[in-house]
Design an enzyme around this catalytic site. Sequence first.
Site, PDB file in Angstrom:
ATOM      1  CD  GLU A 122      40.232  33.446  31.613  1.00  9.98           C
ATOM      2  OE1 GLU A 122      41.358  34.094  31.422  1.00  9.98           O
ATOM      3  OE2 GLU A 122      39.936  33.217  32.969  1.00  9.98           O
ATOM      4  CG  HIS A 207      43.482  38.402  29.169  1.00 10.01           C
ATOM      5  ND1 HIS A 207      44.124  36.829  28.668  1.00 10.01           N
ATOM      6  CD2 HIS A 207      43.416  37.189  30.559  1.00 10.01           C
ATOM      7  CE1 HIS A 207      43.956  35.695  28.809  1.00 10.01           C
ATOM      8  NE2 HIS A 207      43.309  36.034  29.491  1.00 10.01           N
ATOM      9  CG  ASN A 210      48.293  40.003  29.821  1.00  4.81           C
ATOM     10  OD1 ASN A 210      47.580  41.063  29.422  1.00  4.81           O
ATOM     11  ND2 ASN A 210      49.104  40.654  29.491  1.00  4.81           N
ATOM     12  N   GLY A 240      47.648  48.388  34.243  1.00  2.11           N
ATOM     13  CA  GLY A 240      49.316  48.944  34.221  1.00  2.11           C
ATOM     14  C   GLY A 240      49.686  47.746  34.392  1.00  2.11           C
ATOM     15  CG  HIS A 242      46.694  42.411  33.061  1.00  2.11           C
ATOM     16  ND1 HIS A 242      46.903  42.543  35.064  1.00  2.11           N
ATOM     17  CD2 HIS A 242      46.789  40.543  33.248  1.00  2.11           C
ATOM     18  CE1 HIS A 242      46.374  41.258  35.503  1.00  2.11           C
ATOM     19  NE2 HIS A 242      46.629  39.957  34.684  1.00  2.11           N
ATOM     20  CG  ASP A 265      41.560  38.070  34.590  1.00  6.16           C
ATOM     21  OD1 ASP A 265      40.561  37.180  35.248  1.00  6.16           O
ATOM     22  OD2 ASP A 265      42.367  37.906  34.326  1.00  6.16           O
ATOM     23  CG  LEU A 298      50.362  39.783  36.282  1.00  5.22           C
ATOM     24  CD1 LEU A 298      49.859  40.512  34.736  1.00  5.22           C
ATOM     25  CD2 LEU A 298      50.131  40.229  37.353  1.00  5.22           C
ATOM     26  N   GLY A 300      45.174  37.094  37.747  1.00  2.94           N
ATOM     27  CA  GLY A 300      43.554  38.061  37.810  1.00  2.94           C
ATOM     28  C   GLY A 300      44.119  39.102  38.004  1.00  2.94           C
TER      29      GLY A 300
END
Length: 373
Positions: A122, A207, A210, A240, A242, A265, A298, A300
């Site tokens: 990533e 993701h 995001n 709930g 991300h 993640d 956030l 992860g």
Amino acid sequence: MLLTADRVFDGKQFLTHTTVEVQDGRIKAIHDGVLPNAETLNGTLTAGFIDYHVNGGGGRLFNFEPCTDTLKVMVRAHAQFGTTAMLPTLITDSADVMAQAADAVSKAIETDQAGILGIHFEGPHLSVPKKGVHKESFVRPIGEIERGIFERSDLGIKLVTLAPENVSDDDIHNLLNGDVKVSIGHSNASYERAHRVVSLGVDGFTHLFNAMSPFTSREPGVLGAALASDSAWCGIILDGHHMHYTSAKIAHAAKPRGKLLLVTDAMSTIGSEQQGFEFFGVEVIRDGDKLATPEGTLAGSALDMITAVKNAVEHLGLELGEALNMASLYPAEYLGLDDVRGSIAAGKQADLTLFDETFTVHKTWINGELVHG
């Protein structure tokens, strides 16, 4: 080994009074009825979950301890929650750490280490405005060292998340021609650029919602390109935090069935009592099922796969079979593994998970070997 569960989800339907026969790590047959000497299981037996975006577990983070022992700890930690196969994910880091992580995965694959399919990088070829908690000083273009790592043939499945506005078409072609799956993520690209690389063969978005340019009326952005593409798969972190559950419902409605995938993640806290850790000099704090910096960014997740399945059922209103396929069959299809993983059928690998009506995992098998329960 003979396993008879209250019900068996084979990827298409729920079966009752069914026995799954396992031999030499594979599913030999599926029998109607309860066979003599079968182990009786209370709950639902389903194909094990496949998580292609998992950064750590069991108190270990792959970035900070990139070795085969960490991989073993991660697999054991996530097996408690139904995961039987993963792509250990390296967050943006130095070239040295990338090489160490690649060496660890290579050794794991060479020795048939259970649960390891390959590696997910990533970064580090991301967009600074959309970097999230990724360390800015490590964000960089693709260089010769990175190319050499991506071209390795001993890493199993190779997945790279990148920002296409910072990577040339030639680099995209080279990655794809080198058997690298490319996913768009941490990107501030325009819709046109994202759409362009999808037309080149990029088939994933990391993701969804995001760290990507948003959908607006005049500029659909990366998010618009993801939702508009019928060919690309999109991972979602369904915790709930991300993404709003309504956003996830819209994504599920917009994408063709099979193209929306559950990922975690997950960081090191999964399967451990860890309540916080330092990430490249930044404090990360666990608050229930949320991981974030003191400023609220956030970092992860503290999500596991069975909880993601539960959330898909309870908050998105999906049928249980669809939610299970989002965690098993569809990721197997995305990774090109559905001939051997992702559902319960004769000839497939015996990666199995048993859970109850409260979405508690009681047993997990990898290659027919009990690893949890």
